[in-house]
Design a protein around this motif. Structure first.
Motif, short mmCIF file in Angstrom:
data_model
loop_
_atom_site.label_atom_id
_atom_site.label_comp_id
_atom_site.label_asym_id
_atom_site.label_seq_id
_atom_site.Cartn_x
_atom_site.Cartn_y
_atom_site.Cartn_z
N VAL A 1 0.85 -1.20 0.00
CA VAL A 1 0.00 0.00 0.00
C VAL A 1 0.88 1.25 0.00
O VAL A 1 0.59 2.23 -0.71
N THR A 2 1.97 1.22 0.76
CA THR A 2 2.89 2.36 0.78
C THR A 2 3.41 2.66 -0.63
O THR A 2 3.44 3.83 -1.06
N ASP A 3 3.81 1.61 -1.37
CA ASP A 3 4.30 1.80 -2.75
C ASP A 3 3.23 2.46 -3.60
O ASP A 3 3.51 3.37 -4.39
N ILE B 1 -7.38 -0.47 6.23
CA ILE B 1 -5.98 -0.71 6.59
C ILE B 1 -5.52 0.47 7.46
O ILE B 1 -5.66 1.63 7.08
N GLN B 2 -4.99 0.15 8.63
CA GLN B 2 -4.48 1.21 9.52
C GLN B 2 -3.16 1.74 8.95
O GLN B 2 -2.37 0.96 8.37
N PRO B 3 -2.89 3.03 9.10
CA PRO B 3 -1.69 3.63 8.51
C PRO B 3 -0.38 2.93 8.90
O PRO B 3 0.53 2.82 8.09
N ASP B 4 -0.33 2.42 10.14
CA ASP B 4 0.92 1.77 10.55
C ASP B 4 1.10 0.39 9.89
O ASP B 4 2.12 -0.27 10.07
N SER B 5 0.08 -0.02 9.11
CA SER B 5 0.21 -1.30 8.38
C SER B 5 0.41 -1.10 6.88
O SER B 5 0.42 -2.08 6.13
N TYR B 6 0.54 0.15 6.43
CA TYR B 6 0.66 0.39 4.99
C TYR B 6 1.90 -0.30 4.40
O TYR B 6 1.87 -0.80 3.27
#
Lengths: 66, 274
Positions: free
Chosen positions: A18-20, A41-46
């Motif tokens: 997700v970050t990519d 999806i929680q941000p710390d799981s991106y």
């Protein structure tokens, strides 16, 4: 691989998480809401959220002001 | 029959509007007959609509509810009176949403902000010069009660976080997100989607500047989850937040609250169907 992004088909390569995807779309991770196959999806799981072929992704983008 | 201050009363021949006032509104000093001011001695006719006013005096509680009920039709007003709405952030959006909902006599409002009224707020936010420095919650409470003294308001004056949101708002019917900060906007939607399964949500994104009116829209993300704005016009240098366009977005939000309450929109629970 092919994903559905906000209801539209998209072919991606070199994008694994997700970050990519957020980086590719030049979106700020903190100001979006990401749903992957109907799950928030929680941000710390991106970083850890790995995309797979045929995933359905919804990204809601918020801009400042109110 | 006659309409006197929105209530139906029997018609009696040769009655002046002053005589009516003796029965229904003693001390009235302004008489409106079918929309026009008339003298006290004016004789009323069957079917007339009479409004009897004491200048500057607030109507009694029952009278005020009757006025709203008559305006909204009884079934509609009953539903409006039953709901609890939370407004998160009391800036240009939140203060206008609260004003619109106060005027229609919404059942209960939770007003949330930890900030004070600053001079720079006054180009768009519904506060007054003499309220600079007050907590927005307190200033808005004061203003809303001047519009509608029967309101039930609860003030939340601490800085909210994604974690703390459900503890305050999980039992409201509709949550209206009016924050300025995009990270809190995103956090609120995440919290509603994952933790507040029965709460309808109306968020906001993109209403700065003075672009085309009609690019502000209300979009359904899923049943009971709506977002208002053009989703691109970010507040920043060269594109400030201004009362007119922020007001358009705020009133989209307020009307969406009403549409959800009245069953015109898909919602997250079926409580208002009866």
């Amino acid at each position: 691989m092919n994903i559905s992004l906000n209801g539209e088909q998209k072919t991606i390569s070199g994008i694994h998480t997700v970050t990519d995807l957020l980086n590719d779309l030049t979106l700020i991770p903190g100001s979006v809401v990401v749903e992957l196959n109907n799950e928030i999806i929680q941000p710390d799981s991106y970083d850890a959220a790995v995309l797979a072929d045929q995933d359905r992704i919804e990204i809601i983008r918020f801009v400042g002001g109110g | 029959m006659l309409q006197v201050n929105e209530q139906t009363v029997p018609f009696i021949k040769k009655l002046s509007i002053e005589d009516l006032a003796k029965a229904y509104k003693p001390n009235a000093d302004l008489f409106i007959l079918n929309g026009f001011p008339v003298s006290a001695k004016t004789v009323v006719q069957d079917g007339d609509n009479c409004v009897l006013i004491r200048k500057g005096a607030p109507p009694a509680a029952g009278e005020f509810t009757a006025l709203l009920t008559a305006r909204h039709t009884p079934g509609v007003h009953k539903k409006i009176q039953k709901v609890t709405v939370a407004i998160l952030g009391l800036g240009g959006l939140g203060s206008a949403v609260a004003g619109a909902l106060a005027k229609i006599g919404i059942g209960k409002m939770l007003l949330s902000d930890y900030d004070i009224v600053e001079p720079s707020n006054l180009n768009r936010q519904h506060y007054f010069i003499d309220q600079i420095g007050l907590l927005k919650t307190r200033a808005l409470q004061e203003n809303l009660l001047r519009m509608n003294p029967l309101l039930s308001l609860e003030l939340i004056e601490e800085q909210l976080t994604e974690k703390s949101l459900p503890s305050f708002f999980e039992n409201v019917d509709v949550l209206v997100e009016c924050f300025d900060d995009p990270e809190m906007k995103a956090a609120t939607l995440r919290s509603v989607l994952s933790q507040m399964k029965n709460v309808s949500y109306i968020g906001s994104s993109g209403m700065a500047g003075y672009a085309d009116n009609n690019t502000i829209r209300t979009r359904m993300l899923q049943p009971g989850i709506y977002i208002v704005g053009d989703e691109v016009s970010e507040a920043g240098p060269g594109q400030g937040l201004m009362a007119p366009r922020v007001g358009i977005a705020a009133h989209h939000q307020a009307n969406q609250v009403l549409r959800i309450i009245l069953g015109e929109e898909e919602k997250r629970k079926d409580e208002y169907q009866s």
